[in-house]
Design an enzyme around this catalytic site. Sequence first.
Site, mmCIF file in Angstrom:
data_model
loop_
_atom_site.group_PDB
_atom_site.id
_atom_site.type_symbol
_atom_site.label_atom_id
_atom_site.label_comp_id
_atom_site.label_asym_id
_atom_site.label_seq_id
_atom_site.Cartn_x
_atom_site.Cartn_y
_atom_site.Cartn_z
ATOM 1 N N PHE A 59 0.830 -1.201 0.000
ATOM 2 C CA PHE A 59 0.000 0.000 0.000
ATOM 3 C C PHE A 59 0.862 1.247 0.000
ATOM 4 C CE2 PHE A 59 1.001 0.874 4.164
ATOM 5 C CZ PHE A 59 0.085 1.620 4.884
ATOM 6 N N SER A 95 0.403 5.573 11.997
ATOM 7 C CA SER A 95 0.876 4.243 11.628
ATOM 8 C C SER A 95 0.054 3.736 10.457
ATOM 9 C CB SER A 95 0.780 3.293 12.813
ATOM 10 O OG SER A 95 -0.525 2.770 12.881
ATOM 11 N N LYS A 96 0.442 2.578 10.005
ATOM 12 C CA LYS A 96 -0.200 1.943 8.870
ATOM 13 C C LYS A 96 -1.704 1.803 9.053
ATOM 14 C CE LYS A 96 1.827 -1.636 6.109
ATOM 15 N NZ LYS A 96 2.480 -2.898 5.986
ATOM 16 N N ARG A 97 -2.070 1.471 10.280
ATOM 17 C CA ARG A 97 -3.464 1.125 10.538
ATOM 18 C C ARG A 97 -4.353 2.340 10.747
ATOM 19 N NH1 ARG A 97 -1.052 -0.756 14.036
ATOM 20 N NH2 ARG A 97 0.561 -2.124 13.249
ATOM 21 N N ASP A 98 -3.746 3.510 10.886
ATOM 22 C CA ASP A 98 -4.572 4.675 11.181
ATOM 23 C C ASP A 98 -5.503 5.024 10.039
ATOM 24 O OD1 ASP A 98 -3.960 5.548 13.822
ATOM 25 O OD2 ASP A 98 -1.935 5.945 13.097
#
Length: 449
Positions: free
Chosen positions: A14, A219-222
């Site tokens: 991503f 972070s990635k998940r935000d």
Amino acid sequence: MSIRVRFAPSPTGFLHIGGARTALFNWLYARHTGGRFILRIEDTDAARNTVEAIRVILDGLKWLGMDWDEGPVTGDASEQGKGEYGPYYQSQRMDIYRRRVEELKARGYAYDSDGAVKFKMTREPVVFDDIVVGRVRRELTDREAASPDFVIVRSDGMPVFHLVNVIDDLEMGITHVIRGEDHLSNTSKHIALFRAFGVEPPEYAHIPLILNSNGSKMSKRDEGASLGTYMRENYVPEAVANFLCLLGWSPKDDSQLLTIDEVVERFDLAQILRHNARFDMKKLDWLNWEYMRRMSMERFTEFAQRELEEAGISLAGYPEEYIHEALKTCQEKIKTFSDLPEFADFYFKDRVEYDSETASKVLTTESRPILERVSEVFSGLGAFDSEAIQGAIKATAKELGVKTGAVVHPVRLACTGKKVGPSLYHLLEVLGKTRVAERIKAAIEYIGN
Ligand code: GLU
């Protein structure tokens, strides 16, 4: 000096918003200076390197309007930039790395160690002037001082990130390395490698991180961390690019709404802000709205159509003129295209469904005679345009001795199923006399006796 910069993403599956911004800053600097922007896929880590992961990067950059200037003409033509080049893939450059490792060995800077190859790291502090961060002085940490040399080729033969990153910057004649601050701590290793090859390192500009609006590290998940989210949600690419430009860079006069050409003209590394940038979703939505409302109707329709169809609302069978007129009533009202299906679905349905909570308040036995009367008045109208409709609604209210709202609310609910939406007079005009009559009739039947 002719400027040469690069964006060097690893295909992780991503494109992080921070990566997209790094790419953009490099691209802007190249375009501002008349230099070259190179795209280099750092894909030596075969485990993560998939066609899909690379596609995400290429699609994201193209979506934001970036193009790259150089690279081999290989592989799939759709991977190539507007100049029909590249990108470069590190996985296709292994011969170069092997040759350069031999060169380091010959120069006495690399040696075999347990099947791997290690680099003889300088023991001296490394000092450099970062364009953004200022003077950086990096000494070996205590742990590093115990064994300062580091692996550059693993025992399985794979060259490591530090090595290939430096070799490529050197081979590609990169003059400015503009990258995320997370790489600041790698820079002393990189500078030492450059010097071992007998060349001076490029200039460095490490861009501060992007924080969440609450100040925590993104972070990635935000939420909102991936560019793909905005692509899927039909954000306006120019708005997202404009937003990214302002994440850590700001023009002297503090303008916000800037076309990419204006940013190209004004962009300089000296104006990159030293403090971390905050990701402000409200600002992005505001910019997106500014771009949406300035769009030509043709382009607005393209976006709207995609959004509606993704939401399962088909526009097939509706005349183009009707679609245009319907969407025109939405253009200044919706904030993002993802608001559109909820806002405008009633235009493209045979029957509307009522929001039940509003219906229980608005479609009552008291509103029944009001709907009956307004329906009669509407049927007597010659031209069914917004002005005539407004006049008819006001006259009906007056005649029945009620407030305008007592007519407006049930009519809106009857015709759209909802409490809020486009301007009522305009939306009724677009729906047209026949549809409006049918919908009011259905509402009267719904109320019953
Ligand atoms: N592949 C590295 C990354 O994605 C590149 C770092 C650099 O720009 O030098 O973080």
